[in-house]
Design an enzyme around this catalytic site. Structure first.
Site, PDB file in Angstrom:
ATOM      1  CG  ASP A  26      -1.884   1.110   1.275  1.00 25.94           C
ATOM      2  OD1 ASP A  26      -2.478   1.417   0.225  1.00 25.94           O
ATOM      3  OD2 ASP A  26      -2.063   1.701   2.348  1.00 25.94           O
ATOM      4  CG  ASP A  28      -1.830   7.559   0.852  1.00 23.16           C
ATOM      5  OD1 ASP A  28      -0.888   8.346   0.700  1.00 23.16           O
ATOM      6  OD2 ASP A  28      -2.787   7.479   0.063  1.00 23.16           O
ATOM      7  CG  ASP A 222      -2.081   2.004   6.506  1.00 18.57           C
ATOM      8  OD1 ASP A 222      -2.396   1.637   5.348  1.00 18.57           O
ATOM      9  OD2 ASP A 222      -2.528   3.040   7.030  1.00 18.57           O
TER      10      ASP A 222
END
Length: 276
Positions: A26, A28, A222
């Protein structure tokens, strides 16, 4: 006595695995946060390149083209080529090209989505399109949403790039694709098919893009509800980093677990090229 960090990083030591030969990560909360590169992000990318491992940087954001995102990452100090970026817009275009090649769509979205659909040989029209495709935009227009509702009522199939309800901005929370999709669904009674994470379709299409297989691939994210879930459902080795949305305490609320939990992507650099 081992530390909490060591316990997190050795979560998979009891289970034998094949070496990881491809990585999906990922963007961000993993590589960048608030347009700043996170510690260890470039080291991780360098390790991938040094070991000749295929990789993709994933994002549910459908606003920007791959070229735009590559430039934005460069401004953050990270070097990621365009062909190593995979967005929900890319995944949506790939999905539609597979489902109904060179067809038609009424599109609500920005350059990232329209460019991807153009590359998939789709014609964008409001005259009896096969699909209504909803993506993220900073300027949702009431007339465009009304047109989408009426086209869906008349039989157009409803596709959305991702289910994210909100998105961040410097001024605060913004409504995102999922929120607008909910409004259209409420008006039409038709639920969209979401292509982006946590749908494993996005992951599998990304793996196809780099010629990798799920058995030897890993996913870093995250968020438990999108990144880790998508990785688990696609059969990838999942790695949760605590530098973004979720905390260690959050993990217990989910019925599935990541294979590895780390403080940040910096802790995962030694895993690149290593054999389990």
């Amino acid at each position: 006595m081992t530390s909490e960090k060591e316990n997190m990083m050795t979560a998979t030591s009891r289970v034998p695995h094949a070496p990881i030969t491809a990585w999906l990560t990922d963007m961000d909360g993993v590589l960048v946060k608030e347009n700043r590169a996170l510690p260890g992000a470039q080291d991780f990318l360098d390790a991938l390149n040094e070991n000749g491992l295929p990789f993709l940087v994933l994002t549910n954001n459908s606003i920007f083209t791959n070229r735009d995102l590559s430039a934005r990452l460069a401004q953050s100090g990270l070097s990621v080529p365009e062909d190593r970026i995979w967005t929900s817009a890319n995944a949506t275009a790939a999905f539609l090209a597979q489902q109904s090649p060179a067809s038609t769509a009424y599109v609500i979205g920005e350059a990232g989505l329209t460019t991807a659909l153009h590359h998939a040989d789709y014609i964008m029209t409001d005259a009896e399109p096969e699909y209504v495709v909803l993506g993220e935009t900073r300027t949702y227009d009431f007339n465009a949403i009304t047109r989408a509702i009426r086209l869906i009522e008349h039989g157009a199939k409803f596709i959305a790039t991702n289910p994210d309800i909100t998105g961040p901005s410097d001024e605060g929370t913004l409504p995102a694709t999922g929120a607008v999709a909910a409004m259209i669904q409420a008006a039409t009674g038709r639920r969209p098919y979401f292509v982006g994470k946590p749908n494993p379709v996005m992951i599998r299409a990304g793996l196809n893009q780099i010629g990798a297989h799920s058995e030897g691939a890993a996913m870093i994210g995250d968020r438990m509800d999108t990144d880790v879930r998508a990785g688990v459902e696609a059969g990838l080795r999942t790695h949760l980093v605590l530098s973004g949305s979720n905390t260690l305490a959050d993990v217990e609320a989910f019925p599935y677990r990541p294979a590895v939990i780390a403080e940040s992507i910096a802790d995962l650099v030694p895993l690149v090229g290593a054999s389990d």
